[in-house]
Design a protein around this motif. Structure first.
Motif, PDB file in Angstrom:
ATOM      1  N   PRO A  85      51.046  34.251 -28.299  1.00 45.13           N
ATOM      2  CA  PRO A  85      50.139  34.173 -29.450  1.00 45.13           C
ATOM      3  C   PRO A  85      49.111  33.044 -29.298  1.00 45.13           C
ATOM      4  O   PRO A  85      49.472  31.896 -29.047  1.00 45.13           O
ATOM      5  CB  PRO A  85      51.085  33.885 -30.628  1.00 45.13           C
ATOM      6  N   ILE A  86      47.849  33.393 -29.428  1.00 40.81           N
ATOM      7  CA  ILE A  86      46.747  32.439 -29.309  1.00 40.81           C
ATOM      8  C   ILE A  86      46.304  32.014 -30.709  1.00 40.81           C
ATOM      9  O   ILE A  86      46.105  32.859 -31.586  1.00 40.81           O
ATOM     10  CB  ILE A  86      45.553  33.062 -28.556  1.00 40.81           C
ATOM     11  N   GLY A  87      46.110  30.729 -30.908  1.00 39.69           N
ATOM     12  CA  GLY A  87      45.641  30.232 -32.198  1.00 39.69           C
ATOM     13  C   GLY A  87      44.138  30.400 -32.343  1.00 39.69           C
ATOM     14  O   GLY A  87      43.382  30.179 -31.395  1.00 39.69           O
TER      15      GLY A  87
ATOM     16  N   SER B  25      49.819  23.772 -34.485  1.00 39.73           N
ATOM     17  CA  SER B  25      50.454  25.023 -34.051  1.00 39.73           C
ATOM     18  C   SER B  25      50.865  24.998 -32.589  1.00 39.73           C
ATOM     19  O   SER B  25      51.895  25.576 -32.223  1.00 39.73           O
ATOM     20  CB  SER B  25      49.519  26.209 -34.325  1.00 39.73           C
TER      21      SER B  25
ATOM     22  N   PHE C  42      44.997  27.254 -27.953  1.00 37.86           N
ATOM     23  CA  PHE C  42      43.798  27.627 -28.701  1.00 37.86           C
ATOM     24  C   PHE C  42      42.585  27.170 -27.917  1.00 37.86           C
ATOM     25  O   PHE C  42      42.707  26.415 -26.939  1.00 37.86           O
ATOM     26  CB  PHE C  42      43.807  27.041 -30.122  1.00 37.86           C
TER      27      PHE C  42
ATOM     28  N   LYS D  72      44.829  29.740 -38.003  1.00 37.54           N
ATOM     29  CA  LYS D  72      45.267  28.391 -38.370  1.00 37.54           C
ATOM     30  C   LYS D  72      44.165  27.569 -39.064  1.00 37.54           C
ATOM     31  O   LYS D  72      44.302  26.355 -39.230  1.00 37.54           O
ATOM     32  CB  LYS D  72      45.753  27.649 -37.121  1.00 37.54           C
TER      33      LYS D  72
ATOM     34  N   GLU E 185      47.052  34.065 -34.124  1.00 39.06           N
ATOM     35  CA  GLU E 185      47.585  33.400 -35.311  1.00 39.06           C
ATOM     36  C   GLU E 185      46.449  32.594 -35.934  1.00 39.06           C
ATOM     37  O   GLU E 185      45.865  31.727 -35.275  1.00 39.06           O
ATOM     38  CB  GLU E 185      48.749  32.463 -34.948  1.00 39.06           C
TER      39      GLU E 185
ATOM     40  N   THR F 158      54.159  27.505 -32.754  1.00 41.64           N
ATOM     41  CA  THR F 158      53.664  28.705 -33.438  1.00 41.64           C
ATOM     42  C   THR F 158      52.687  29.473 -32.555  1.00 41.64           C
ATOM     43  O   THR F 158      52.636  30.699 -32.588  1.00 41.64           O
ATOM     44  CB  THR F 158      52.966  28.328 -34.759  1.00 41.64           C
ATOM     45  N   THR F 159      51.900  28.720 -31.778  1.00 40.27           N
ATOM     46  CA  THR F 159      50.965  29.335 -30.833  1.00 40.27           C
ATOM     47  C   THR F 159      51.151  28.686 -29.468  1.00 40.27           C
ATOM     48  O   THR F 159      51.690  27.580 -29.350  1.00 40.27           O
ATOM     49  CB  THR F 159      49.499  29.169 -31.273  1.00 40.27           C
ATOM     50  N   SER F 160      50.667  29.384 -28.454  1.00 42.16           N
ATOM     51  CA  SER F 160      50.752  28.830 -27.092  1.00 42.16           C
ATOM     52  C   SER F 160      49.555  27.932 -26.781  1.00 42.16           C
ATOM     53  O   SER F 160      49.683  26.925 -26.079  1.00 42.16           O
ATOM     54  CB  SER F 160      50.803  29.970 -26.080  1.00 42.16           C
TER      55      SER F 160
END
Length: 291
Positions: free
Chosen positions: A103-105, A145, A154, A136, A134, A150-152
């Motif tokens: 998942p990318i922020g 994140s 951004f 943010k 995601e 939550t994310t890998s």
């Protein structure tokens, strides 16, 4: 009524801030949009601003995808934007290839952070339809994140993010420059909100500040001091950034190739679907000139 001009408070906005400081007639007011271009487009749509200085790709993709909230009226920065790929301080990710399927922020749907994730995926040969996002909201939410998992990762402008890297809050694992000039100017098409004569006067005046900012003399000293005072960046970072950026001589001119090349790449990245298009539908021809 003064134009309500939305902007992102970053070093790129320095000429605009200089103009605002000198605007004795109060022909416009600045509205800060810290979440970036997605927020700028939202505020144009919601009648909170009349003009937006925003990233090229989300502005163009918004119109291509049917937005009637704005038209392009000018150019602001004529060089690419260097997007850093950023992960958590102690995350398991060490290069861009590690991010596939994670998942990318992003700040908002339709933002530059999302568009450039598609461009990154295209460069890496990933299936763009399988990207996970995601939302943010802003850089603080994005930093949190990648550190809480939550994310890998951004994507955000390199020099804006560098202070957080220097402080050990996040890490750079790569960068992806935009394949297009980075900033354009958009305005709501209504004459009630953004009259053509008022827009032309604004762009003409802004051009003078942009041209003055872009001179070797300004780059050698005054620009560095202004950005240092406004944003607190280290002098060496400011000087490094100034070597990478240039501005147009006429803010009311938009190169046709910017629109066509950006659309072609965004279509490859599955951000837009435009089998056929008329470039003039993207601009306000009463204000902007196609170059």
């Amino acid at each position: 009524m003064p134009l309500r001009v939305g902007y992102v408070r970053e070093h790129f906005s320095a000429p605009l801030l200089q103009f605002a400081t000198d605007d004795g007639d109060q022909t416009f007011t600045l509205v800060e949009c810290p979440s970036g271009t997605g927020q700028l487009i939202s505020r144009l749509t919601n009648d909170e601003i009349d003009v937006a200085i925003a990233l090229t790709d989300p502005l163009i993709s918004g119109i291509a995808n049917g937005s009637k909230a704005y038209k392009l009226v000018g150019s602001y920065v004529s060089t690419p934007l260097n997007w850093a790929v950023i992960t958590g301080a102690s995350s398991k990710y060490h290069n861009i290839a590690d991010l596939e399927g994670t998942p990318i922020g992003i700040s908002r749907i339709g933002s530059g952070s999302q568009t450039m994730a598609y461009v990154m995926a295209l460069q890496q040969g990933w299936v763009t339809d399988e990207l996970q996002f995601e939302v943010k909201n802003d850089i603080r939410g994005l930093i949190d994140s990648v550190n809480d998992g939550t994310t890998s990762a951004f994507m955000w402008e390199w020099f804006t993010t560098k202070p957080f890297v220097d402080a050990g809050q996040v890490r750079f694992i790569g960068s992806v420059p935009t394949p297009w000039p980075s900033w354009l100017i958009a305005a709501h098409p209504s004459q009630d909100r953004a009259p053509s004569d008022q827009l032309r006067a604004f762009l003409q005046a802004l051009s003078k500040y942009v041209v003055a900012f872009d001179t070797p003399e300004s780059r050698a000293g005054p620009n560095v001091q202004f950005i240092k005072e406004k944003f607190g960046y280290p002098e060496e970072d400011i000087c490094a950034w100034l070597k990478t950026v240039s501005y147009p001589s006429d803010c009311s001119s938009i190169p046709e190739q910017v629109i066509t090349d950006t659309l072609n790449l965004l279509e490859k990245a599955s951000v837009v679907k435009v089998p056929a298009f008329d470039v003039t539908t993207f601009i306000d021809t009463a204000v902007a000139n196609l170059a």
